[in-house]
Design a protein around this motif. Structure first.
Motif, mmCIF file in Angstrom:
data_model
loop_
_atom_site.group_PDB
_atom_site.id
_atom_site.type_symbol
_atom_site.label_atom_id
_atom_site.label_comp_id
_atom_site.label_asym_id
_atom_site.label_seq_id
_atom_site.Cartn_x
_atom_site.Cartn_y
_atom_site.Cartn_z
ATOM 1 N N HIS A 266 -3.846 -15.761 -11.709
ATOM 2 C CA HIS A 266 -5.314 -15.701 -11.820
ATOM 3 C C HIS A 266 -5.975 -16.488 -10.696
ATOM 4 O O HIS A 266 -6.937 -16.020 -10.067
ATOM 5 N N MET A 267 -5.468 -17.702 -10.443
ATOM 6 C CA MET A 267 -6.086 -18.533 -9.418
ATOM 7 C C MET A 267 -5.904 -17.908 -8.029
ATOM 8 O O MET A 267 -6.834 -17.931 -7.200
ATOM 9 N N GLU A 268 -4.717 -17.376 -7.753
ATOM 10 C CA GLU A 268 -4.503 -16.743 -6.441
ATOM 11 C C GLU A 268 -5.403 -15.532 -6.260
ATOM 12 O O GLU A 268 -5.915 -15.288 -5.145
ATOM 13 N N ALA A 269 -5.557 -14.765 -7.359
ATOM 14 C CA ALA A 269 -6.426 -13.581 -7.262
ATOM 15 C C ALA A 269 -7.866 -13.982 -6.973
ATOM 16 O O ALA A 269 -8.563 -13.329 -6.175
ATOM 17 N N MET A 270 -8.320 -15.074 -7.610
ATOM 18 C CA MET A 270 -9.692 -15.520 -7.370
ATOM 19 C C MET A 270 -9.829 -16.162 -6.007
ATOM 20 O O MET A 270 -10.852 -16.001 -5.326
ATOM 21 N N ILE A 271 -8.800 -16.911 -5.544
ATOM 22 C CA ILE A 271 -8.863 -17.522 -4.213
ATOM 23 C C ILE A 271 -8.856 -16.452 -3.130
ATOM 24 O O ILE A 271 -9.588 -16.553 -2.122
ATOM 25 N N THR A 279 -16.849 -16.106 -15.853
ATOM 26 C CA THR A 279 -16.694 -17.056 -16.970
ATOM 27 C C THR A 279 -15.495 -16.686 -17.831
ATOM 28 O O THR A 279 -14.721 -17.557 -18.272
ATOM 29 N N GLU A 280 -15.321 -15.376 -18.080
ATOM 30 C CA GLU A 280 -14.209 -14.941 -18.915
ATOM 31 C C GLU A 280 -12.863 -15.327 -18.289
ATOM 32 O O GLU A 280 -11.941 -15.780 -18.982
ATOM 33 N N ARG A 281 -12.719 -15.148 -16.979
ATOM 34 C CA ARG A 281 -11.459 -15.455 -16.336
ATOM 35 C C ARG A 281 -11.204 -16.966 -16.274
ATOM 36 O O ARG A 281 -10.077 -17.435 -16.423
ATOM 37 N N HIS A 286 -8.542 -21.720 -18.555
ATOM 38 C CA HIS A 286 -8.709 -22.951 -19.341
ATOM 39 C C HIS A 286 -7.856 -22.904 -20.615
ATOM 40 O O HIS A 286 -7.281 -23.918 -21.040
ATOM 41 N N GLY A 287 -7.753 -21.702 -21.220
ATOM 42 C CA GLY A 287 -6.937 -21.552 -22.425
ATOM 43 C C GLY A 287 -5.461 -21.828 -22.149
ATOM 44 O O GLY A 287 -4.769 -22.467 -22.961
#
Length: 467
Positions: A266-271, A279-281, A286-287
Motif C-alpha cells: 500500500h505504501m509503495e503504491a501511494m509513494i 482516507t480509506e487506504r 492504520h488497521g
C-alpha cells in the motif's frame, strides 16, 4: 589404567575382596594352627597316660619287679611316637633307659621332630623336655617313669601332611574366590556404568543439537533407572521445545508477513503515485499497524506473565456479576449467531482472584467458544465449588469440537486447530496461551476436553482465598 568409573569400581571391588580374603585367610591359618596345637597336646597327654597304664600292668606283685621284655616292647613303641622312657623300680632291681638301648635312634627321632616343627613353624621355640611320673599299683608306689620328648608339643608326619593339605585347599579356595569376586565386580561395574555410558552418549548428542535421542533403559538399580528416565524426559522436552521454537518462529513470521506485506504494498503504491493516499487506504494501513501492535502487546504480556514480571491484584468479587458484564460485551455476537448462552452458578461464594485477569480469561474462552459454535448453538458457563478450597469454572459449547490429538496443544502460543489461520475462525493463537499463564500464576490449572455430545469444554480450577 585410564581413570573411569568402571575401572575404579573393578579395582575397588577387587581390593575389598582381596582384603576380606586375606583377613579370612589369616584368621583360618591362625585358627587351624591353634586347633592342631590343642589336638597335639591332647594326643600327647593321651599317649603318656597309655604308656603309664601299660607299664603299671607289667609289674609283678609277687616278685616285686617289672617284665623287662614287656618294657622293651612298650619302650620301642613309645619311641616310634617320639617318646623316650626311663623306668626305675623302688627296690632298684629295674633301671631301664631307652637311650641306653637305642641311643642313635632316640637322637634321630628327636632331630626329626625338631625338623618337622621348625620346617612348619620357623620361629617355633621347642627343645627336649622330660616329665617324671610316679608308678603305683593298688595304692602302692612301685617306681618312677621319666618320659622325654620334643616339646612343648610336636606334630607327626601324617598330621603335618594333613595340615599342609588343608592349607593348600584353603589357598585354592582363596584364589577361586578372588577370581570370582573380580568377575562379579566386572559384571557389577558393567551393570552400573552401562546406563551411565548411555546417558553420557545421549548428553553429548544433546550438546551437539541432536534432541530427542533416548538412552538405553536401565534395569535393576532404581537410581540409574531414574537417572536414565530423567535424561530421556529432558531430551524429549528439549526436542519438543526446539520444535515449538521452530513453529513459533514460523508462526510469528507468518503472522507478521501478511500485515507487513499489505503495508509495504500500500505504501509503495501511494509513494509511486499509483494510489491516491485516500482516507480509506490510510485507515487500512492504520488497521494493519494496530494489528501488529496488538500482536507485539500480547507477546509482551505473555512474556510478563510467564516470567513473573507482574504481581496479581487479588480480591474477592462476585463471579455472576463478572459474567453479566462479559455477556453484555458479547451481546451483539450472541444475537447475530442466535447463540443460547446459559449461566449455571452453582455456588454463590465469591471468587478470590485478580478481577481483570480472570475477566481476560473468560473473554478469551467465551470468544473462542462463540467462534467455533455454529448458529443456533449453545454456550454454557458453569461456576461451582471443587472442594478443598478450590473453585471450578467451565466454559463449554456444542460446536465442532477439537480433534483428540490436538487437545494437548491448544494452549501453546500461536497454535490453532485451523491450519489455514483464517481470521474468520480465530485470532493469532495467543489468547489461550495467555489464559493458561494467568491461571497458573493464580496457582491453578486449566485443561480442555471434548464433550460426549459434541463440542469442547474448557475447565479452570482456581484456589480459594488463603486462610
Amino acid at each position: 589404567m585410564k581413570k573411569s568409573l568402571k575401572n575404579i569400581l573393578i579395582i575397588s571391588y577387587s581390593l575389598m575382596a582381596l582384603l576380606i580374603i586375606l583377613s579370612l585367610s589369616i584368621f583360618f591359618h591362625i585358627r587351624t594352627d591353634q586347633l592342631f596345637e590343642e589336638y597335639a597336646k591332647k594326643q600327647q597327654k593321651t599317649q603318656i597316660d597309655q604308656i603309664i597304664s601299660q607299664i603299671n600292668q607289667l609289674y609283678d606283685k609277687e616278685t616285686g619287679t617289672f617284665d623287662k621284655s614287656g618294657i622293651g616292647t612298650i619302650g620301642y613303641a613309645a619311641l616310634q611316637n617320639g617318646y623316650i622312657i626311663h623306668i626305675q623300680s623302688m627296690n632298684g632291681k629295674i633301671d631301664w633307659d631307652m637311650r641306653t638301648h637305642r641311643s642313635e635312634e632316640c637322637l634321630m627321632i628327636l632331630e626329626h621332630a625338631e625338623g618337622n616343627m621348625k620346617g612348619r613353624y620357623p620361629n617355633f621355640k621347642g627343645s627336649y623336655a622330660e616329665d617324671t611320673y610316679t608308678l603305683e599299683r593298688e595304692g602302692t608306689v612301685i617306681g618312677s617313669l621319666r618320659i622325654g620328648y620334643y616339646g612343648p608339643y610336636s606334630l607327626s608326619d601324617q598330621e603335618l601332611e594333613l595340615l599342609g593339605a588343608l592349607n593348600r585347599s584353603l589357598l585354592l579356595i582363596e584364589a577361586f574366590s578372588l577370581l570370582g569376586v573380580i568377575i562379579l565386580g566386572i559384571l557389577i561395574a558393567r551393570a552400573v556404568t552401562r546406563p551411565i555410558d548411555s546417558v553420557i552418549e545421549v548428553a553429548q548428542k544433546i550438546a551437539g543439537g541432536e534432541y530427542g535421542v533416548q538412552a538405553e533403559a536401565a534395569r535393576g538399580m532404581s537410581e540409574t533407572r531414574h537417572m536414565v528416565e530423567a535424561v530421556n524426559e529432558m531430551s524429549q522436552a528439549l526436542e519438543t521445545e526446539e520444535r515449538q521454537k521452530k513453529q513459533i518462529t514460523a508462526d510469528v513470521a507468518h503472522e507478521l508477513r501478511t500485515p507487513l506485506t499489505n503495508l509495504q504494498s500500500h505504501m509503495e503504491a501511494m509513494i509511486d503515485g499509483i494510489w491516491e493516499p485516500t482516507t480509506e487506504r490510510l485507515e487500512s494501513c492504520h488497521g494493519e499497524i494496530l494489528r501488529l501492535a496488538g500482536m507485539v502487546g500480547q507477546l509482551q504480556e505473555l512474556y510478563s506473565l510467564e516470567n513473573r514480571g507482574r504481581e496479581l491484584n487479588r480480591a474477592e468479587f462476585n463471579f455472576r456479576t463478572l459474567c453479566d458484564n462479559i455477556c453484555h460485551d458479547f451481546e451483539l455476537s450472541i444475537k447475530e449467531k442466535q447463540i443460547n448462552l446459559i449461566m449455571d452458578i452453582k455456588s454463590e461464594e465469591n471468587l478470590y482472584a485478580d478481577y481483570s485477569r480472570i475477566k481476560q480469561c473468560m473473554v478469551n474462552l467465551i470468544s473462542n467458544s462463540l467462534a467455533y459454535t455454529p448458529a443456533g448453538g449453545t454456550v454454557a458457563i458453569v461456576y461451582s465449588s471443587a472442594g478443598k478450597g478450590r473453585k471450578e469454572i467451565r466454559v463449554e459449547d456444542n460446536g465442532i469440537g477439537v480433534p483428540k490429538e490436538e487437545l494437548p496443544n491448544l494452549f501453546e502460543r500461536f497454535y490453532r486447530v485451523d491450519k489455514s489461520r483464517s481470521k474468520k475462525t480465530g485470532g493469532m493463537g495467543i489468547g489461550l496461551s495467555i489464559t493458561r499463564a494467568i491461571v497458573e500464576k493464580h496457582g491453578g490449572r486449566i485443561y480442555a476436553e471434548n464433550r460426549e455430545g459434541g463440542g469442547t469444554r474448557f475447565v479452570m480450577v482456581l484456589p480459594d482465598k488463603e486462610k
